[in-house]
Scaffold this active site. Sequence first.
Site, PDB file in Angstrom:
ATOM      1  N   SER A  93       9.692 -11.663-100.488  1.00 31.84           N
ATOM      2  CA  SER A  93       8.904 -12.683-101.155  1.00 31.84           C
ATOM      3  C   SER A  93       9.827 -13.560-101.986  1.00 31.84           C
ATOM      4  O   SER A  93      10.748 -13.048-102.644  1.00 31.84           O
ATOM      5  CB  SER A  93       7.855 -12.018-102.061  1.00 31.84           C
ATOM      6  N   HIS A 107       7.125 -21.494-102.004  1.00 37.32           N
ATOM      7  CA  HIS A 107       6.898 -20.045-101.970  1.00 37.32           C
ATOM      8  C   HIS A 107       6.873 -19.605-100.513  1.00 37.32           C
ATOM      9  O   HIS A 107       6.415 -20.341 -99.636  1.00 37.32           O
ATOM     10  CB  HIS A 107       5.566 -19.712-102.635  1.00 37.32           C
ATOM     11  N   ASN A 109       6.593 -15.672 -98.105  1.00 35.29           N
ATOM     12  CA  ASN A 109       6.719 -14.221 -98.000  1.00 35.29           C
ATOM     13  C   ASN A 109       6.344 -13.772 -96.600  1.00 35.29           C
ATOM     14  O   ASN A 109       5.547 -14.426 -95.922  1.00 35.29           O
ATOM     15  CB  ASN A 109       5.881 -13.501 -99.061  1.00 35.29           C
ATOM     16  N   VAL A 110       6.952 -12.688 -96.191  1.00 35.40           N
ATOM     17  CA  VAL A 110       6.570 -11.999 -94.958  1.00 35.40           C
ATOM     18  C   VAL A 110       6.530 -10.516 -95.287  1.00 35.40           C
ATOM     19  O   VAL A 110       7.364 -10.012 -96.038  1.00 35.40           O
ATOM     20  CB  VAL A 110       7.539 -12.276 -93.781  1.00 35.40           C
ATOM     21  N   ARG A 111       5.563  -9.815 -94.722  1.00 42.06           N
ATOM     22  CA  ARG A 111       5.359  -8.428 -95.140  1.00 42.06           C
ATOM     23  C   ARG A 111       4.767  -7.586 -94.008  1.00 42.06           C
ATOM     24  O   ARG A 111       4.166  -8.118 -93.070  1.00 42.06           O
ATOM     25  CB  ARG A 111       4.445  -8.379 -96.364  1.00 42.06           C
ATOM     26  N   HIS A 176     -11.395 -22.497-109.715  1.00 46.63           N
ATOM     27  CA  HIS A 176     -11.868 -22.906-111.040  1.00 46.63           C
ATOM     28  C   HIS A 176     -11.511 -24.363-111.350  1.00 46.63           C
ATOM     29  O   HIS A 176     -12.050 -24.941-112.285  1.00 46.63           O
ATOM     30  CB  HIS A 176     -11.303 -21.973-112.123  1.00 46.63           C
ATOM     31  N   GLY A 260       4.139  -1.435-109.518  1.00 45.83           N
ATOM     32  CA  GLY A 260       5.430  -2.005-109.119  1.00 45.83           C
ATOM     33  C   GLY A 260       6.236  -2.479-110.322  1.00 45.83           C
ATOM     34  O   GLY A 260       5.769  -2.452-111.467  1.00 45.83           O
ATOM     35  N   ARG A 261       7.417  -2.946-110.048  1.00 52.02           N
ATOM     36  CA  ARG A 261       8.304  -3.393-111.118  1.00 52.02           C
ATOM     37  C   ARG A 261       7.846  -4.758-111.621  1.00 52.02           C
ATOM     38  O   ARG A 261       7.899  -5.754-110.908  1.00 52.02           O
ATOM     39  CB  ARG A 261       9.746  -3.468-110.589  1.00 52.02           C
TER      40      ARG A 261
END
Length: 302
Positions: A93, A107, A109-111, A176, A260-261
Amino acid sequence: MEINIEAVKTYLLQLQDNICDALAREDGGEGFIEESWTRPEGGGGRSRVIEEGKTFEKAGVNFSHVSGDKLPASATAQRPELAGRSFQAMGVSLVIHPHNPYVPTSHANVRFFVAEKEGEESVWWFGGGYDLTPYYAFEEDVIHWHSTARQACLSFGDDRYAEYKKWCDDYFFLKHRSEPRGVGGLFFDDLNTPGFENSFAFMQSVGNSFIPAYLPIVQKRKTMKYGERERDFQLYRRGRYVEFNLVYDRGTIFGLQTGGRTESILMSLPPLVKWRYDWRPEKGSPEAELYEKYLQPREWAE
């Protein structure tokens, strides 16, 4: 169906290396600092960050591979059949916040995710994508971005780009405020058809296309002159980025719920940001153009 977790992990680690190498060369500064970390419940990761670089005010590229005996609520809310399964989740990410307001934030990410239970077939899927958040947009840049995204999808079906572009538009939307975060790109999740090899290949195609999509825009805009007005608008619009990541982003919620961290999870946040009460751009201004022309539904790649 047989899956190859190690092949995915090997690819993701190499992808992190490739992206970091390209961004460090483009930045021209001291490069990334790296920190490896472990998670007591299982797994760990490798975080890399540029702060106050020459081109990038902040750029972070994270690899993580975490595991556990029980899925968090964010995962089982939409997939209740996964309750009671152990899991592994891995991915790369990244978020890039440039100095120059004429260079967009981006941005990607690949997961890969797999949930397992003894005596039952593994449940797995791929997900990811990338999106672009300009402050002062240029039509040719947005067309290049989406054309590159479309090219990454072409060999996987004629309707793949259109489907994942719409998913991106719908996902990166601040309900929102009733406005999109930026000009979109690709977003996909729960991908496991027509099989592991094809799904893995698609994830790789998306991951490999990020640098060709983003760096030409950086190179074209990073030397443009700007002043206090442009910087002020950039910091104001960054507020939208923060709002989305803390309120809606699935990765942020999943990371925090799995223990997670925190430093790595919140790495996506920009170093400086502003909020104002009920601010609106002046009619006919370059700032108004962002809202009127770019933060609107539109087909960019024909």
